[in-house]
Design a protein around this motif. Structure first.
Motif, PDB file in Angstrom:
ATOM      1  N   THR A 251     -10.199 -36.611  -0.812  1.00 22.84           N
ATOM      2  CA  THR A 251      -9.022 -36.741  -1.673  1.00 22.84           C
ATOM      3  C   THR A 251      -8.703 -38.204  -1.948  1.00 22.84           C
ATOM      4  O   THR A 251      -8.389 -38.593  -3.078  1.00 22.84           O
ATOM      5  CB  THR A 251      -7.809 -36.055  -1.032  1.00 22.84           C
ATOM      6  OG1 THR A 251      -8.079 -34.665  -0.867  1.00 22.84           O
ATOM      7  CG2 THR A 251      -6.558 -36.219  -1.888  1.00 22.84           C
TER       8      THR A 251
ATOM      9  N   ASN B 298      -9.057 -40.318  -5.598  1.00 25.03           N
ATOM     10  CA  ASN B 298      -7.849 -40.970  -6.107  1.00 25.03           C
ATOM     11  C   ASN B 298      -8.157 -42.335  -6.719  1.00 25.03           C
ATOM     12  O   ASN B 298      -7.295 -42.960  -7.334  1.00 25.03           O
ATOM     13  CB  ASN B 298      -6.835 -41.136  -4.970  1.00 25.03           C
ATOM     14  CG  ASN B 298      -5.416 -41.318  -5.472  1.00 25.03           C
ATOM     15  OD1 ASN B 298      -4.932 -40.538  -6.283  1.00 25.03           O
ATOM     16  ND2 ASN B 298      -4.740 -42.357  -4.986  1.00 25.03           N
ATOM     17  N   HIS B 299      -9.402 -42.800  -6.558  1.00 22.77           N
ATOM     18  CA  HIS B 299      -9.820 -44.103  -7.076  1.00 22.77           C
ATOM     19  C   HIS B 299     -10.706 -43.992  -8.311  1.00 22.77           C
ATOM     20  O   HIS B 299     -11.170 -45.014  -8.833  1.00 22.77           O
ATOM     21  CB  HIS B 299     -10.590 -44.873  -5.997  1.00 22.77           C
ATOM     22  CG  HIS B 299      -9.762 -45.272  -4.822  1.00 22.77           C
ATOM     23  ND1 HIS B 299      -9.361 -44.376  -3.856  1.00 22.77           N
ATOM     24  CD2 HIS B 299      -9.251 -46.485  -4.452  1.00 22.77           C
ATOM     25  CE1 HIS B 299      -8.648 -45.013  -2.939  1.00 22.77           C
ATOM     26  NE2 HIS B 299      -8.562 -46.288  -3.281  1.00 22.77           N
TER      27      HIS B 299
ATOM     28  N   THR C 135      -4.404 -40.778 -14.668  1.00 21.10           N
ATOM     29  CA  THR C 135      -4.682 -39.652 -13.777  1.00 21.10           C
ATOM     30  C   THR C 135      -6.109 -39.732 -13.243  1.00 21.10           C
ATOM     31  O   THR C 135      -7.070 -39.680 -14.007  1.00 21.10           O
ATOM     32  CB  THR C 135      -4.497 -38.320 -14.530  1.00 21.10           C
ATOM     33  OG1 THR C 135      -3.178 -38.265 -15.072  1.00 21.10           O
ATOM     34  CG2 THR C 135      -4.714 -37.139 -13.584  1.00 21.10           C
TER      35      THR C 135
ATOM     36  N   GLY D  18      -6.026 -36.337  -6.137  1.00 18.71           N
ATOM     37  CA  GLY D  18      -4.839 -37.020  -5.651  1.00 18.71           C
ATOM     38  C   GLY D  18      -3.736 -37.005  -6.676  1.00 18.71           C
ATOM     39  O   GLY D  18      -3.515 -36.013  -7.372  1.00 18.71           O
ATOM     40  N   ASP D  19      -3.012 -38.110  -6.775  1.00 19.50           N
ATOM     41  CA  ASP D  19      -1.850 -38.200  -7.652  1.00 19.50           C
ATOM     42  C   ASP D  19      -2.031 -39.339  -8.646  1.00 19.50           C
ATOM     43  O   ASP D  19      -2.915 -40.184  -8.505  1.00 19.50           O
ATOM     44  CB  ASP D  19      -0.585 -38.443  -6.810  1.00 19.50           C
ATOM     45  CG  ASP D  19      -0.363 -37.335  -5.795  1.00 19.50           C
ATOM     46  OD1 ASP D  19      -0.038 -36.226  -6.222  1.00 19.50           O
ATOM     47  OD2 ASP D  19      -0.530 -37.599  -4.584  1.00 19.50           O
TER      48      ASP D  19
ATOM     49  N   LEU E  29      -1.999 -42.691 -10.661  1.00 14.37           N
ATOM     50  CA  LEU E  29      -1.980 -44.093 -10.287  1.00 14.37           C
ATOM     51  C   LEU E  29      -1.068 -44.843 -11.242  1.00 14.37           C
ATOM     52  O   LEU E  29      -0.923 -44.479 -12.410  1.00 14.37           O
ATOM     53  CB  LEU E  29      -3.386 -44.682 -10.352  1.00 14.37           C
ATOM     54  CG  LEU E  29      -4.454 -44.012  -9.487  1.00 14.37           C
ATOM     55  CD1 LEU E  29      -5.817 -44.617  -9.784  1.00 14.37           C
ATOM     56  CD2 LEU E  29      -4.108 -44.155  -8.010  1.00 14.37           C
TER      57      LEU E  29
ATOM     58  N   GLY F 101      -1.122 -46.579  -5.635  1.00 18.25           N
ATOM     59  CA  GLY F 101      -1.197 -45.144  -5.436  1.00 18.25           C
ATOM     60  C   GLY F 101       0.170 -44.567  -5.115  1.00 18.25           C
ATOM     61  O   GLY F 101       1.055 -45.271  -4.614  1.00 18.25           O
TER      62      GLY F 101
ATOM     63  N   PRO G 214      -3.007 -41.340  -2.133  1.00 21.32           N
ATOM     64  CA  PRO G 214      -2.200 -40.304  -2.780  1.00 21.32           C
ATOM     65  C   PRO G 214      -1.117 -39.829  -1.811  1.00 21.32           C
ATOM     66  O   PRO G 214      -1.039 -40.314  -0.672  1.00 21.32           O
ATOM     67  CB  PRO G 214      -3.208 -39.192  -3.065  1.00 21.32           C
ATOM     68  CG  PRO G 214      -4.173 -39.318  -1.915  1.00 21.32           C
ATOM     69  CD  PRO G 214      -4.266 -40.776  -1.594  1.00 21.32           C
TER      70      PRO G 214
END
Length: 333
Positions: free
Chosen positions: A256, A260-261, A279, A283-284, A286, A300, A331
């Motif tokens: 995850t 996220n990267h 997006t 994850g969430d 950025l 993040g 995230p």
């Protein structure tokens, strides 16, 4: 090989580009344009480029015509001392780079033919001496080649043109994973880098997803440095003494965090990104900071407001653009 052999003589011409000299309106200059070698007189603003050309065996004088182009010309995009300084490099510290990598990087700034400013426009591509295309981007009235701002154009010579830029351009010629492995294997710097990232990619079985393949997507990757992972371990109450120590974390958590990267947005240079949210694959969202001085910050959702800075921006790979950053982007876990 003939092309590289010839072009290895090309960059001595940009050892110390003198913008003041090029702009002078003395009669001898006006009567007969000098060669690139003559324009490249000693100028302290380009001393690092001079040292790089010597260390990278890109020795030469570009006082002669280019035999590999019908025009007989070269075009050189010349990084200033400040451009090298963004990477922590000066004439005394270039030894941290492997000579072969340095040579290819210098040749990436050279192309055959005479490309003048009136042919440089948004969306146009230019092929470098190592066969890798670079693209021009227009932003806020300025022109960029990849993520490097063009500071001065059309420094004319009898055998070509020189343009000054504010960042060193880097292209690896391989995909994202192989680019990280090159850093991890000390084929770029003489000491390893991105070792923890490579370990994490292997641990999470994401090698295939981030490697080049026919019709593969193009990514923007924010790649945390080794120190970024070490700092993360300390923040989590763990000790990361070597890359394998990252396996103390559950594989699903590392997966995850890694995703996220990664952003599937066709690969963006710094000058192509805007302040706001983007997006990633996992994850969430950025948060990108403002584009300032040729770079941006990124944070993040789970990083507590701490932002990551770019250590090495705008690395061109065959399937995306990589920006090495100084913090792991967390995230909400």
């Amino acid at each position: 090989m003939k092309n590289l052999y010839t072009l290895k003589y090309a960059l001595m011409s940009v050892l110390a580009i003198s913008l003041l000299y090029a702009c002078e309106s003395n009669s001898s200059y006006e009567d007969e344009a000098p060669s690139i070698a003559n324009i490249a007189v000693s100028n302290p603003n380009f001393s690092t480029l001079e040292a790089a050309a010597v260390l990278g065996n890109v020795a030469v004088t570009l006082s002669n015509s280019n035999p590999n182009d019908p025009s007989g010309d070269y075009t050189v995009f010349a990084p200033t001392n400040d451009a090298f300084g963004r990477l922590g490099l000066n004439e005394n510290t270039l030894g941290v780079l492997q000579p072969a990598f340095l040579t290819n990087t210098l040749l990436y700034h050279v192309s055959n033919g005479n490309l003048r400013s009136d042919a440089i426009m948004d969306g146009v591509a230019s092929t470098s001496a190592i066969g890798v295309d670079r693209r021009f981007v227009s932003r806020d009235g300025d022109l960029y080649i990849n993520g490097s701002k063009i500071l001065a154009t059309d420094i004319m010579a009898s055998n070509g043109t020189v343009h000054a830029i504010d960042k060193v351009m880097i292209a690896t010629g391989v995909d994202i994973v192989q680019s990280a492995i090159a850093l991890q294997s000390a084929n770029v710097f003489t000491t390893p880098e991105l070792s923890y990232l490579v370990e994490a990619v292997v641990y999470t079985n994401l090698v295939g997803a981030l490697s080049a393949s026919e019709g593969s997507p193009s990514f923007t990757v924010f790649a945390p440095s080794d120190q970024a992972f070490i700092d993360l371990g300390a923040a989590l109450g763990l000790t990361f003494n070597e890359p394998a120590d990252i396996r103390q974390l559950p594989v699903d958590v590392v997966t995850t965090v890694l995703l996220n990267h990664v952003v599937a947005n066709n690969g963006k240079f710094t000058c192509e990104m805007n302040q706001g949210s983007i997006t990633p694959l996992g994850g969430d969202a950025l948060t990108l900071g403002a584009f300032e001085n040729g770079t941006i910050t990124v944070s993040g959702a789970g990083s507590g407001g701490e932002v990551a800075n770019m250590l090495i921006p705008d690395v061109q790979t065959t399937n995306g653009i990589v920006h090495v950053i100084d913090r792991v982007l967390l995230p909400n876990l």
